[in-house]
Every structure is written in C-alpha cells, then in structure tokens.
Design a protein around this motif. Structure first.
Motif, PDB file in Angstrom:
ATOM      1  N   GLU A 254       0.833  -1.351  -0.053  1.00  0.00           N
ATOM      2  CA  GLU A 254       0.036   0.056  -0.011  1.00  0.00           C
ATOM      3  C   GLU A 254       0.831   1.332   0.091  1.00  0.00           C
ATOM      4  N   GLU A 255       0.458   2.138  -0.988  1.00  0.00           N
ATOM      5  CA  GLU A 255       1.689   3.241  -0.939  1.00  0.00           C
ATOM      6  C   GLU A 255       0.616   4.427  -0.961  1.00  0.00           C
ATOM      7  N   ASP A 256       1.229   5.575  -0.006  1.00  0.00           N
ATOM      8  CA  ASP A 256       0.181   6.679  -0.126  1.00  0.00           C
ATOM      9  C   ASP A 256       0.665   7.689  -1.303  1.00  0.00           C
ATOM     10  N   ALA A 257       0.009   8.487  -1.385  1.00  0.00           N
ATOM     11  CA  ALA A 257       0.167   9.709  -2.591  1.00  0.00           C
ATOM     12  C   ALA A 257       1.182  10.411  -1.891  1.00  0.00           C
ATOM     13  N   VAL A 258       2.267  11.039  -2.861  1.00  0.00           N
ATOM     14  CA  VAL A 258       3.288  11.781  -2.566  1.00  0.00           C
ATOM     15  C   VAL A 258       2.794  13.053  -2.383  1.00  0.00           C
ATOM     16  N   ASN A 259       3.506  13.679  -1.051  1.00  0.00           N
ATOM     17  CA  ASN A 259       3.036  15.202  -0.990  1.00  0.00           C
ATOM     18  C   ASN A 259       1.480  15.464  -0.868  1.00  0.00           C
ATOM     19  N   ASN A 261      -0.649  14.749  -3.004  1.00  0.00           N
ATOM     20  CA  ASN A 261      -1.295  15.318  -4.209  1.00  0.00           C
ATOM     21  C   ASN A 261      -2.106  14.206  -4.530  1.00  0.00           C
ATOM     22  N   ALA A 262      -3.661  14.192  -4.910  1.00  0.00           N
ATOM     23  CA  ALA A 262      -4.459  13.423  -5.304  1.00  0.00           C
ATOM     24  C   ALA A 262      -4.379  12.693  -6.678  1.00  0.00           C
ATOM     25  N   ILE A 263      -4.406  11.502  -6.678  1.00  0.00           N
ATOM     26  CA  ILE A 263      -4.064  10.486  -7.937  1.00  0.00           C
ATOM     27  C   ILE A 263      -5.358  10.670  -8.584  1.00  0.00           C
ATOM     28  N   GLN A 264      -4.961  11.216 -10.005  1.00  0.00           N
ATOM     29  CA  GLN A 264      -5.919  11.482 -10.996  1.00  0.00           C
ATOM     30  C   GLN A 264      -6.160  10.303 -11.880  1.00  0.00           C
ATOM     31  N   LEU A 271       6.798  -2.883 -18.278  1.00  0.00           N
ATOM     32  CA  LEU A 271       8.146  -3.152 -18.110  1.00  0.00           C
ATOM     33  C   LEU A 271       8.603  -2.880 -16.814  1.00  0.00           C
ATOM     34  N   ASP A 272       9.654  -1.862 -16.347  1.00  0.00           N
ATOM     35  CA  ASP A 272       9.886  -1.709 -15.117  1.00  0.00           C
ATOM     36  C   ASP A 272       9.023  -0.895 -14.211  1.00  0.00           C
ATOM     37  N   ASN A 273       8.286   0.075 -14.519  1.00  0.00           N
ATOM     38  CA  ASN A 273       7.742   1.139 -13.649  1.00  0.00           C
ATOM     39  C   ASN A 273       6.257   0.903 -14.167  1.00  0.00           C
ATOM     40  N   SER A 274       5.605   1.554 -13.056  1.00  0.00           N
ATOM     41  CA  SER A 274       4.243   2.199 -13.340  1.00  0.00           C
ATOM     42  C   SER A 274       4.073   3.612 -12.987  1.00  0.00           C
ATOM     43  N   PHE A 275       3.069   4.436 -13.145  1.00  0.00           N
ATOM     44  CA  PHE A 275       3.056   5.807 -13.047  1.00  0.00           C
ATOM     45  C   PHE A 275       1.429   6.197 -12.251  1.00  0.00           C
ATOM     46  N   LEU A 276       1.590   7.151 -11.180  1.00  0.00           N
ATOM     47  CA  LEU A 276       0.727   7.606 -10.567  1.00  0.00           C
ATOM     48  C   LEU A 276       0.539   9.131 -11.094  1.00  0.00           C
ATOM     49  N   VAL A 277      -0.765   9.583 -11.802  1.00  0.00           N
ATOM     50  CA  VAL A 277      -0.684  10.890 -12.329  1.00  0.00           C
ATOM     51  C   VAL A 277      -1.506  11.615 -11.414  1.00  0.00           C
ATOM     52  N   SER A 278      -1.081  12.884 -10.893  1.00  0.00           N
ATOM     53  CA  SER A 278      -1.749  13.726  -9.843  1.00  0.00           C
ATOM     54  C   SER A 278      -1.691  15.219 -10.557  1.00  0.00           C
ATOM     55  N   ASP A 279      -2.218  16.061  -9.668  1.00  0.00           N
ATOM     56  CA  ASP A 279      -2.407  17.460 -10.385  1.00  0.00           C
ATOM     57  C   ASP A 279      -0.931  18.159 -10.553  1.00  0.00           C
ATOM     58  N   SER A 280      -0.008  17.834 -10.041  1.00  0.00           N
ATOM     59  CA  SER A 280       1.266  18.572  -9.911  1.00  0.00           C
ATOM     60  C   SER A 280       2.453  17.922 -10.376  1.00  0.00           C
ATOM     61  N   GLY A 281       2.206  16.488 -10.961  1.00  0.00           N
ATOM     62  CA  GLY A 281       3.244  15.515 -11.347  1.00  0.00           C
ATOM     63  C   GLY A 281       2.958  14.325 -11.397  1.00  0.00           C
ATOM     64  N   ILE A 282       4.101  13.426 -11.549  1.00  0.00           N
ATOM     65  CA  ILE A 282       3.932  11.874 -11.609  1.00  0.00           C
ATOM     66  C   ILE A 282       4.659  11.254 -10.651  1.00  0.00           C
ATOM     67  N   VAL A 630      -5.072  -1.217  -7.297  1.00  0.00           N
ATOM     68  CA  VAL A 630      -6.198  -0.343  -6.964  1.00  0.00           C
ATOM     69  C   VAL A 630      -5.912   0.989  -6.461  1.00  0.00           C
ATOM     70  N   ALA A 631      -6.353   1.943  -7.185  1.00  0.00           N
ATOM     71  CA  ALA A 631      -6.024   3.370  -6.716  1.00  0.00           C
ATOM     72  C   ALA A 631      -7.004   3.989  -6.242  1.00  0.00           C
ATOM     73  N   THR A 632      -7.110   4.767  -4.970  1.00  0.00           N
ATOM     74  CA  THR A 632      -7.905   5.586  -4.688  1.00  0.00           C
ATOM     75  C   THR A 632      -7.052   7.128  -4.574  1.00  0.00           C
ATOM     76  N   PRO A 633      -7.959   8.077  -4.484  1.00  0.00           N
ATOM     77  CA  PRO A 633      -7.222   9.607  -4.532  1.00  0.00           C
ATOM     78  C   PRO A 633      -5.904   9.594  -3.780  1.00  0.00           C
ATOM     79  N   MET A 634      -5.762   8.954  -2.680  1.00  0.00           N
ATOM     80  CA  MET A 634      -4.663   9.135  -1.518  1.00  0.00           C
ATOM     81  C   MET A 634      -3.804   7.930  -1.392  1.00  0.00           C
ATOM     82  N   LYS A 635      -4.332   6.755  -2.093  1.00  0.00           N
ATOM     83  CA  LYS A 635      -3.615   5.629  -1.957  1.00  0.00           C
ATOM     84  C   LYS A 635      -3.568   4.699  -3.031  1.00  0.00           C
TER      85      LYS A 635
END
Length: 648
Positions: A254-259, A261-264, A271-282, A630-635
């Motif tokens: 379980e990972e928290d959203a950084v800073n 920032n709500a996950i959008q 491949l190696d990575n996946s990405f959580l896109v928010s208002d201010s960055g990835i 499973v992504a929620t806005p903050m986790k």
C-alpha cells in the motif's frame, strides 16, 4: 463482501419470515396465517380461550366474523396481481435478514404521462405519448420507473423477484404463471421505456435489425460460439498448482500519494515502472511480482502546471488521460478544456527520464483546430515499442490516427515550433451523429468503439471509414470499452451493468473469424450481462460502473483470466472462464439475457480512481493472475491472487 457472501439469495420460505417486520401492522399480527407462532405455554392458551357464547345471536355474530376473516384472506390471495412483499434489512452484515413488509399486496405497471398523470394498462385508443413512461407500483410502499436502475434479479424456482427502489425489496408470487407474467411484462415495459416503441416483433426488428434478433430473444440465439469457447476451456491443460480453497486476494503493498497530491489516473507499465498521475506531477513506482511499490521518485510538472512551452490555447487543467509510449519512456497527457467538456484541443508530451515536458501538441485537420475526447495506443502492446510515434484519437464524430512525425515521416523540429501540429495520417470525420464515447485496440491494431446510444462498432486495421460489424445497444450509453488481445471478446461498461460480447463467427466457407475481419451475418451469439446483486447495488449507492477491463496479456495464445470494474468504493472482479461457462449456476432458470452475479468485491474506504491487473508477466508460479492494482485519490494498493483460481 460480494455476491457469495450476501444473505440476499436466501430462500424466502415461510419459516424464515416468522421474524416479522416491525412495519407489519398490529392487525396483521392478530390475524390467523401460516406465519403465526403458537404459544409454547398451555396455560397462556387457556387464558386466551374464548368464553362460551351466551346466546345464539352471539354465536351467529362470531360465525359471521370468522367467515369474513377467512374469506378476506382467500380473496387477497386470488386478487389480481397479488404478491407478498419483503424488505431486506441489516445491510450486508451478519444480522441482515428479509422481513415481511406486506403479506398480501397488488402490483401494477402503470403508464405515467407527460402531464404526470398515471394511466392504467388499458389502451385508450389515442396515440402514444413520446414523453410517457412505465412505472412499477407495489401497494403503497414501492413506486419506481421501470429501467435498469431497478437491478431486477429473478428467481424462477422460488417464484421471486428482487429489486432496488430506495431499499432492497423482494416480491414472491403465488404461482409460476404469475411470476412468468410479471417478468414478461417487465421486459416489455423496459423495452418501451428505453426505445420508445411498443415491445412487439416488428419494433424489435426495427431496433436490433434482422441479424441481431437473438439479442431481443436470447432463448432463440445462436450460442454455438460460446459453446466452442467452453469446449476450448475444457481442453486447456490444468494449472500445475492445485486449487486451494480458501485462498483469496491478499493485500501485498500500500503506497500513499506523495506530498498529499490526489491521484487522478493510473498508468500501468509492462516493463519496470508504473505511474500515478496527480495534479502537479507523476509518482514513479516499481513493478514487482506482488504489486507496485514506490521508488521515491516524483516528476514535477513545470511550475506545477503542464506548461512546457508558451501557447495561447494551452490547457493547464489536471490531466485526465495518460498514455505511455516509446518503451514507456514518454507519456502523452491530455487535459479537458473545462470540467463540463471532456474534449481537448491538444496534449503534452512528457519525457519521463528527464522529467521535462518536451512539447505541447495541437490537434488540427486541414488547417482547422479540432478537439479529441480520448486517445489510445495503436495496439495492446504498442507502448512497449521504442520507436513508436503514432497513436489513435477519438472525438464525438471522428476516429483517426495521429503521427508525431511530419507528412514525410520525418521527426518534427520541436525546438523551432512553438506548438507543433500532429499529422492526421488516417481516419474519418463522420457527417452524422455517431456520438463516439470510448475505444480500445486489439493485439493486431483492430479498433472497437463504444457510443452514446449503446452501439459498439468494430473496425479493421485497414479502414476507419466503415465498421465491419456494428452491435446494437440496449439503450444505455457505453462509457468504457475493452477487448481481448485476440479480438474474440469485447467488454462494454454502462452505468448499471457490463456487457460481454463474443465477436467470433463462422463464415460461409466454414472459417472461424472475428467481427473485426468481416460481417458476422445472422449467426451472432447473444451477449451476456455482468451485474451486481440488488443488495450490493444498493450498498454501492448512486455510484456507477466505471472502466471495466480484462486482465492484461500481450502475446498470442495467452488468454485473459479475469475482468475488473469499479463502482464507487468497490472493485468488482469476475472470473472470465466462469462467465463464459453456459452451465454455470448463475445462468440456470434465467429469463432473457444471461446475467452473471458471481464476483468478488474488494472494498476500499474511499472512492476508487481505477482498478487494473498488471501485465501477465508479473504473475508468479503460485498465482493464476498478475496482481490487481487499486488506486484511490490518496493511496494505491496491490493485491495478489494466491490460489490457482479466484473463488467467486
């Protein structure tokens, strides 16, 4: 939580309903019926024995009272459209139960006119009101429009129908004929409410077309292709890992959203990575065999905005679509023009390795700015191609392919161009309203498109002008669509159900094909619906199904194993093999289209942004499936399936 855990399916036997509803009136509890519980104390019974009547007049009076009481009960059972009404109380807890709301009550399908008056079912000889609709009334407690929001679930053997209308209800009929009459009338009413025509054969032909009459009459449809799929399933070699009952979904990470920032949106990599896109960055996370976990890397957009270069029409809103390209080193980000309009005039290209927005692209055709409502990769595996420069675009009446190179196939000079224009290389702009909503691609690049009117169109790799196959809709808009890698199965999302379509058919030469390669003709299988039970639908509240998709494979010969969709705070998982199995218990004694209610629910504490299975290469030896993310806005959470088959 899920259909298999719900007490909703308990038989509404007389014994069960002994625990009467508190809503039952005192008069009902005083009357003699099969639900009364005799006193366990003989002395109490003695005290209640009536005294010997003192006169013939009193005897006659008592006899009349008894006659009236028993005749009343008999008349209730025999009255027109009589049913017994139950209400489900206690939610999805161990204390949940069915209680009797009304022992004898009548139901009616009534026509509500545009002037808000209700007519009975008789034909008054006047023309139909296009703004009228059918309403289901049951006594004084239920009054609801006949549509998919009722979430009707019928039990033929129990002569029972469950539904949702400001609560979870069930009605039980007194004969099989009455049950059949109700279900037939309900289907006719929902057809008329949806399509605006009376439910007769001529109008069904008008709505579905001669090739799809099996969709209107599923019992007469050609299900041979579903049966072939079941036979192929039986020939599939068994898993090396034995089935261990009781093993289920296990939360690994379980990972928290950084800073904060709500996950959008969620962009899973193969491949190696996946990405959580928010208002201010990835937020960059690492792919593992048991899920995704943070790397501690966060790519900020310039000044917190998608503004790599100056442009008069730049959109600085939160990106709602993230598309990986070029071996997942680049990402295309598309933002809507505003909250009300989902369309975009362009997109931003982000170099993930440098963390910089390389450029802002503009959508343009023949010198005129145009909009797009969605973009997707050329094929299921295109994001892993290091040299990829094209992608697909969709608007209400447009389907096209965009190229980031110029018309000569040369890479554009992004340094000298303030806002480079994407090159429209292939596509079509339709003159009439197709009302496209969503699309997806197969392994070979064939395209499936869902529309506002519920139609699903299949386009081959060679042409975007004319659909090879166009499946009719059931009236509900298709809000999301997915397709298997081999193109044989299509999954459409509507607000209240999912629709699974088999695109396989046999041509006149006896060759097996999909609807992407040719016209399917009249031998078209009826689709199957995936639904929540009325109880789970009620627990989900007013939330709608979103983003149903298959598990992720990118190789010929591999078969998707599960389907997943979100609805509010729930992720709902179906076993794909189970859904295809026509002998599955869900389908027994059903009326109309086969509907599958066997699923697993993964509940979260917050509304879910997205739920997706990782690429199949991340499935480990003791699991039949890659982890579910499973992504929620903050986790963001990752779940492993630890048995060789997820038990539904």
């Amino acid at each position: 939580m899920g259909a298999n855990h719900s007490r909703e399916d308990l038989d509404l036997s007389d014994a069960e309903s002994d625990c009467e509803s508190q809503e039952t009136t005192h008069q009902e509890s005083d009357s003699e019926d099969t639900y009364g519980t005799p006193s366990s104390q003989p002395s109490d019974q003695k005290q209640r024995d009536p005294k010997t009547p003192s006169s013939l007049d009193e005897v006659e009076s008592r006899l009349k009272a008894l006659k009236l009481k028993y005749n009343s009960a008999s008349n209730n059972v025999n009255q027109k459209n009589a049913v017994k009404l139950y209400r489900h109380v206690g939610g999805n807890t161990g204390n949940s139960k069915w209680v009797v709301a009304e022992k004898f009550v009548s139901y009616a399908f009534v026509k509500k006119a545009s002037n808000d008056e209700e007519d009975d079912e008789s034909d008054d000889g006047e023309g139909p009101d296009p703004n009228s609709c059918w309403i289901l009334k049951i006594g004084s407690k239920v009054r609801a429009k006949v549509d998919d929001n009722l979430q009707i679930k019928a039990f033929k053997e129990q002569k029972r129908v469950d539904f949702v209308a400001n609560g979870v209800w069930a009605i039980k009929f007194f004969s099989p004929e009455e049950w059949e009459f109700f279900t037939k009338k309900y289907q006719d009413c929902i057809f008329e409410n949806t399509h605006g025509f009376e439910a007769n054969e001529a109008n069904k032909l008008k709505v579905y077309g001669k090739d799809f009459l099996g969709w209107a009459n599923p019992e007469a449809a050609d299900d041979s292709m579903w049966e072939d799929a079941e036979e192929a399933l039986m020939r599939t070699p068994p898993s090396k890992t034995p089935i261990k009952r009781g093993h289920d979904l296990t939360e690994e990470f379980e990972e928290d959203a950084v800073n904060g920032n709500a996950i959008q949106s969620l962009a899973l990599g193969a491949l190696d990575n996946s990405f959580l896109v928010s208002d201010s960055g990835i937020q960059v996370v690492r792919n593992y065999s048991h899920g995704i976990q943070g790397k501690g890397i966060y790519v900020n957009f310039d000044d917190g905005k998608l503004s790599g270069r100056k442009a008069s029409n730049a959109s600085y809103l939160t990106p709602r679509k993230a598309l990986l390209m070029r071996a997942e080193t680049n990402m295309l980000l598309m933002s809507p023009m505003n909250d009300e309009k989902l369309h975009s005039r362009g997109l931003h290209q982000l170099d993930i390795e440098t963390g910089k927005v390389v450029t802002e692209w503009k959508f343009e055709k023949d010198g005129t700015d145009i909009t797009m409502r969605d973009i997707t990769n050329d094929s299921k595996s295109a994001q892993m191609d290091p040299s990829g420069s094209t992608f697909l675009g969709l608007d209400d009446n447009r389907l096209c392919r965009w190229d980031m190179r110029d018309r000569k196939g040369m890479v554009q000079n992004l340094v000298n161009e303030s806002t480079p224009v994407l090159n429209w290389t292939q596509g079509h702009q339709f003159s009439r309203g197709t009302n496209f909503q969503c699309f997806a691609t197969t392994g070979d690049g064939s395209i499936v498109v869902g529309s506002l009117d519920g139609k699903i169109r299949l386009y081959s790799t060679s042409s975007m002008r004319m659909a090879k196959t166009a499946f009719p809709g059931f009236g509900s808009p298709i809000t999301h669509v997915d397709v298997t890698y081999d193109g044989k199965w299509i999954l459409g999302t509507t607000d209240s159900y999912l629709i699974l379509i088999c695109s396989m058919f046999t041509d006149k030469d006896g060759n097996a094909k999909t609807g992407f390669a040719g016209r399917m003709g009249h031998r078209i299988s009826a689709p199957r619906l995936l639904k929540l039970t009325p109880l789970d639908s009620h627990m989900a509240g007013a939330n709608k199904f979103r983003k149903a998709q298959f598990s992720w494979v990118t190789e010929d010969g591999k078969q998707e194993r599960h389907l997943v969709a979100t609805v509010g705070k729930f992720s709902v998982i179906w076993n794909f093999q189970q859904v295809k199995d026509g002998s599955h218990e869900c389908y027994q004694n059903q009326v109309g289209l086969k509907s599958c209610y066997c699923y697993k629910i993964v509940p979260k504490d917050d509304s879910i942004v997205d739920s997706r299975f990782m690429h199949e290469k991340y499935a480990v030896s003791d699991s039949p499936e890659a982890p579910l993310v499973v992504a929620t806005p903050m986790k963001v959470s990752s779940f492993s399936i630890s048995s060789s088959r997820l038990q539904m």
